[in-house]
Design an enzyme around this catalytic site. Structure first.
Site: not given
Length: 340
Positions: A17-18, A40-42, A65, A154, A158
């Site tokens: 991710g970012q 990661d999920i993939r 996951d 979101y 958080k």
């Protein structure tokens, strides 16, 4: 952060991710590729089977996951990490489109990781966000401790993550730490569905088309941070003496505050021909208007010595310097393809 030994590696979720795409290489540089396990999920396109390439180094990689507590528990028990950097999350705009999934990934996923940390003794870093605040929070000089009533899923997830981390520290003694990040600007990670993504897209389109169409109003002010500062903040917090941390979780951190118009003006210092157009997306504009315009990060500065290095001018110059050669290698794109 205590230097992990070879038998207790660092485990990262959401590594592609970012934040993960730049934190993983930073951890590799600091501790060596053998000390890092990315998940990661993939599986990424780079690497072979049980490995993946981040930057110029190859590390162990596992598909994970975080929504599945059995998977999380199995990996944590097998790996026995010294530290878990839990970065897997859906960002703000994507989360609004898929709120049920956002709760599962952002809240349930965090709970699963904290449970695994409780069972294995791992320390945990969980990032939070300015989204944890809401329209009733003071928007200027937002303090470390204040009213938090977010009106986005979101933001709700958080706040949930912040409270869970506090609970697992006070109830079970898990060493949990976290940062409330502002918008993050990166020349490495592609935009990932966040409300502050305009501050990443604007540089790429400036170089491609000399123009950018922004989905926020020109005078929408938000806190920002350049990714090198964000990565350094994570490492410095995890290395901080726990006796100095009164808050431990969800420290406000920031670097500079700007509007799309001000960011465009800074780009014009390097590209006078650049133009900004704004076509407001009501969803993302509404999200932005519920977030702080500027945060007070004095607690992070006093408790563990946080100092930013990149302001608006330094960020713009460095972004353009890194992106210019990459964009020059791209196939020619017509000016009409520009978007926001």
């Amino acid at each position: 952060m205590r230097t992990p030994n070879s038998k207790q590696p660092i485990l990262i979720t959401g590594a592609m991710g970012q934040l993960g795409s730049e934190l993983v290489p930073a951890l590799i540089r600091r501790y060596g590729p053998g000390s890092v396990i990315a998940t990661d999920i993939r599986h990424p396109e780079t690497g072979h089977g049980s490995t993946a390439v981040f930057g110029d180094a190859e590390v162990e990689f596992r598909v994970l996951d975080c929504v599945d507590p059995q998977q999380v528990g199995h990996v944590a028990t097998d790996v026995k990490p010294s530290v878990i950097f839990h970065l897997a999350a859906l960002l703000s705009a994507v989360a609004e489109r898929r709120p049920q999934l956002a709760w599962q990934v952002n809240a349930q996923g965090t709970f699963n990781v904290l449970e695994a940390a409780r069972e294995t003794g791992a320390r945990v870093f969980v990032p939070s966000s300015i989204a944890a605040f809401g329209p009733s929070t003071p928007r200027d000089g937002t303090p470390q401790e204040t009213l938090q009533r977010p009106d986005t899923i979101y933001g709700v997830t958080k706040v949930t993550g912040e409270l869970l981390c506090d609970y697992y520290h006070s109830r079970f003694g898990v060493d949990t730490r976290g940062l409330r990040f502002p918008g993050l600007i990166s020349h490495v990670a592609e935009p990932g569905g966040g409300t502050t993504d305009y501050a990443v897209e604007i540089f790429r389109d400036a170089l491609r088309y000399s123009s950018y169409q922004c989905f926020l109003a020109e005078d929408t002010r938000l806190d920002m941070m350049y990714m090198p500062d964000a990565i350094r903040a994570v490492l410095e917090l995890m290395e901080a003496d726990p006796e100095r941390l009164r808050h431990r979780n969800a420290f406000n951190v920031t670097a500079f505050s700007c509007t799309p118009g001000e960011l465009a003006a800074e780009i014009r210092q390097h590209m006078p021909e650049f133009t900004l157009r704004c076509e407001v997306d009501p969803v993302r504009q509404g999200i932005a208007e519920s977030w702080p315009r500027s945060m007070d990060d004095s607690e992070a500065r006093s408790q563990w010595g946080w100092r930013h290095e990149y302001g608006l001018a330094e960020t713009a110059a460095d972004m353009l310097a890194h992106l210019r050669p990459r964009v020059a290698r791209e196939p020619h794109l017509s000016h009409g393809a520009a978007g926001g």
